[in-house]
Design an enzyme around this catalytic site. Structure first.
Site, mmCIF file in Angstrom:
data_model
loop_
_atom_site.group_PDB
_atom_site.id
_atom_site.type_symbol
_atom_site.label_atom_id
_atom_site.label_comp_id
_atom_site.label_asym_id
_atom_site.label_seq_id
_atom_site.Cartn_x
_atom_site.Cartn_y
_atom_site.Cartn_z
ATOM 1 N N SER A 144 0.821 -1.204 0.000
ATOM 2 C CA SER A 144 0.000 0.000 0.000
ATOM 3 C C SER A 144 0.855 1.255 0.000
ATOM 4 O O SER A 144 1.756 1.401 0.832
ATOM 5 C CB SER A 144 -0.851 -0.037 1.281
ATOM 6 N N GLY A 145 0.549 2.163 -0.917
ATOM 7 C CA GLY A 145 1.261 3.441 -0.915
ATOM 8 C C GLY A 145 1.111 4.151 0.418
ATOM 9 O O GLY A 145 2.073 4.717 0.949
ATOM 10 N N LEU A 146 -0.095 4.085 0.967
ATOM 11 C CA LEU A 146 -0.340 4.764 2.241
ATOM 12 C C LEU A 146 0.455 4.109 3.373
ATOM 13 O O LEU A 146 1.124 4.793 4.161
ATOM 14 C CB LEU A 146 -1.842 4.740 2.561
ATOM 15 N N ASP A 199 1.505 10.331 1.752
ATOM 16 C CA ASP A 199 1.082 9.498 0.609
ATOM 17 C C ASP A 199 0.814 10.440 -0.564
ATOM 18 O O ASP A 199 -0.324 10.747 -0.892
ATOM 19 C CB ASP A 199 -0.182 8.722 1.014
ATOM 20 N N ASP A 213 0.798 -1.216 -5.151
ATOM 21 C CA ASP A 213 0.122 0.054 -5.424
ATOM 22 C C ASP A 213 1.179 1.041 -5.916
ATOM 23 O O ASP A 213 1.989 1.528 -5.119
ATOM 24 C CB ASP A 213 -0.504 0.521 -4.105
ATOM 25 N N ASP A 219 0.431 3.896 -7.401
ATOM 26 C CA ASP A 219 -0.217 5.213 -7.557
ATOM 27 C C ASP A 219 -0.382 5.528 -9.050
ATOM 28 O O ASP A 219 -0.802 4.666 -9.810
ATOM 29 C CB ASP A 219 0.593 6.296 -6.834
ATOM 30 N N GLU A 261 -3.100 4.026 -11.277
ATOM 31 C CA GLU A 261 -4.352 4.793 -11.182
ATOM 32 C C GLU A 261 -4.286 6.096 -11.983
ATOM 33 O O GLU A 261 -3.197 6.559 -12.364
ATOM 34 C CB GLU A 261 -4.653 5.102 -9.707
ATOM 35 N N LYS A 284 -0.168 13.124 -6.723
ATOM 36 C CA LYS A 284 -1.413 12.607 -6.144
ATOM 37 C C LYS A 284 -1.532 12.957 -4.665
ATOM 38 O O LYS A 284 -0.555 13.373 -4.039
ATOM 39 C CB LYS A 284 -1.448 11.083 -6.291
ATOM 40 N N ASN A 289 -3.749 11.031 -1.142
ATOM 41 C CA ASN A 289 -4.544 9.855 -0.807
ATOM 42 C C ASN A 289 -6.013 10.133 -1.106
ATOM 43 O O ASN A 289 -6.494 11.255 -0.939
ATOM 44 C CB ASN A 289 -4.345 9.484 0.672
ATOM 45 N N SER A 290 -6.728 9.086 -1.523
ATOM 46 C CA SER A 290 -8.141 9.226 -1.899
ATOM 47 C C SER A 290 -8.981 9.801 -0.765
ATOM 48 O O SER A 290 -10.021 10.401 -1.019
ATOM 49 C CB SER A 290 -8.713 7.859 -2.282
ATOM 50 N N ARG A 324 -6.856 1.452 -12.043
ATOM 51 C CA ARG A 324 -7.781 2.019 -11.036
ATOM 52 C C ARG A 324 -8.198 3.422 -11.446
ATOM 53 O O ARG A 324 -7.359 4.217 -11.845
ATOM 54 C CB ARG A 324 -7.045 2.027 -9.700
ATOM 55 N N HIS A 380 -12.608 3.094 -7.587
ATOM 56 C CA HIS A 380 -12.511 3.371 -6.150
ATOM 57 C C HIS A 380 -13.693 4.232 -5.707
ATOM 58 O O HIS A 380 -14.182 5.063 -6.468
ATOM 59 C CB HIS A 380 -11.188 4.074 -5.853
HETATM 60 C C1 SPV Z 1 -3.366 2.495 -0.452
HETATM 61 O O1 SPV Z 1 -3.404 1.539 0.315
HETATM 62 O O2 SPV Z 1 -2.385 3.250 -0.551
HETATM 63 C C2 SPV Z 1 -4.526 2.764 -1.305
HETATM 64 C C3 SPV Z 1 -5.840 2.294 -0.850
HETATM 65 O O3 SPV Z 1 -4.385 3.390 -2.324
HETATM 66 S S1 SPV Z 1 -6.652 3.578 -0.028
HETATM 67 O O4 SPV Z 1 -5.692 4.312 0.785
HETATM 68 O O5 SPV Z 1 -7.703 2.958 0.768
HETATM 69 O O6 SPV Z 1 -7.234 4.454 -1.069
HETATM 70 MG MG MG Z 2 -2.475 4.197 -2.573
#
Ligand code: SPV
Ligand code: MG
Length: 289
Positions: free
Chosen positions: A48-50, A60, A87, A89, A116, A122, A124-125, A160, A191
């Site tokens: 996971s990027g986060l 992130d 991930d 990104d 994505e 970017k 984080n979402s 994504r 997403h």
């Molecule tokens: C991540 O895990 O970095 C994601 C998923 O992109 S989320 O943070 O839930 O969007």
């Molecule tokens: Mg991510």
């Protein structure tokens, strides 16, 4: 070294219409988390990027590079042969950077990458600080084609769209996902940050393409994996839950120490044995999809 066998097993499992339940992946930020995930019976791991950003003390926000992610993939591969989905990104925001991410991660042992359509840089979402903008969909189509050219079928490519995250409607999100599938993605992820899960169900109903659908239910944890499977998702990625569990577990233990003055008097029963920790690094990988 690349491992095309793991990628093809993952691709086959994603496309197996006889499967009774979706594949389940969980974020693993290090070998310890990968070990725990394999013990618990997950089908795949998510880099996971986060999680990797947080573990590195970074935002992130497109700060991680291919080497940071490759190091994590290599450490997961020391303790399990579960497929690793990375991930990446927006893959650095260009075709050339996408090629490099894919090439390096394949060599590190990844089975899949997820790229994505967020614009560079970017966020984080779920970032409360800044709204994410979308890149031109042609960029992600071209990134998918270029990645495919570099890695062939040796990596599963997840595409994504962040369209719903940025407030576009479902028709726009589906059109983007279809374009990415047509460009050669193995699976698509639309997403959603709708906490009710209704948007996720609507995504499942709206998706008629043969390419499999993936869900990241960070925002709608009440929808079970079984319900996501019924809604049409073939892979559910629990992106950051082990880090969140570790964070609260570490906080609890640290606070109890502050109050009780020793770990054994406070957190006993909730601490793993020292030998348990040693065994993580011992030979004998846990497996397998
Ligand atoms: C991540 O895990 O970095 C994601 C998923 O992109 S989320 O943070 O839930 O969007
Ligand atoms: Mg991510």
């Amino acid at each position: 070294m690349s491992d095309s066998t793991v990628a093809s097993r993952l691709r086959d499992a994603l496309n197996d219409s006889e499967r009774k339940r979706p594949l389940l992946a969980v974020g693993a930020v290090n070998a310890l988390a990968a070990h725990v995930a394999a013990e618990a019976g997950f089908d795949a791991l998510w880099v996971s990027g986060l999680e990797v950003s947080a573990a590195s003390g970074l935002p992130d926000a497109n700060v991680l590079g291919p080497r940071d992610l490759s190091d994590v993939v290599a450490s997961l591969g020391r303790v399990t042969d579960l497929p690793v989905i990375v991930d990446i990104d927006n893959a650095g925001g260009s075709e050339r950077t996408a090629e490099r991410f894919a090439h390096d991660l394949l060599r590190a042992g990844a089975a899949a990458v997820c790229v994505e359509d967020s614009s560079y840089p970017k966020c984080n979402s779920f970032s409360a600080h800044r709204a994410q903008a979308l890149a031109d969909p042609d960029l992600l189509c071209e990134q998918v084609r270029r990645v495919r050219k570099v890695v062939g079928d040796d990596l599963v490519v997840l595409a994504r769209t962040e369209a719903l995250i940025t407030g576009e409607d479902l028709a726009v999100a589906v059109a983007r996902a279809e374009a990415y599938a047509d460009a050669g993605a193995d699976a698509v992820l639309i997403h959603s940050k709708d906490v009710t899960g209704e948007q996720a169900r609507a995504i499942g109903r709206a998706w008629n393409h043969q390419v499999p659908l993936v869900s990241v239910p960070t925002a709608f944890p009440d929808l079970s994996a079984a319900e996501l499977g019924e809604a049409g998702f073939r892979l559910c990625i629990y992106a950051n839950h082990l880090s969140r569990a570790a964070l609260s577990g570490m906080r609890t233990a640290a606070r109890q120490f502050r109050h009780g003055g020793s770990f054994c008097s406070t957190a006993s029963g909730s601490l793993a044995e020292v030998g348990d920790l040693m065994r993580v690094g011992e030979p004998g990988a846990l497996s397998c999809l």
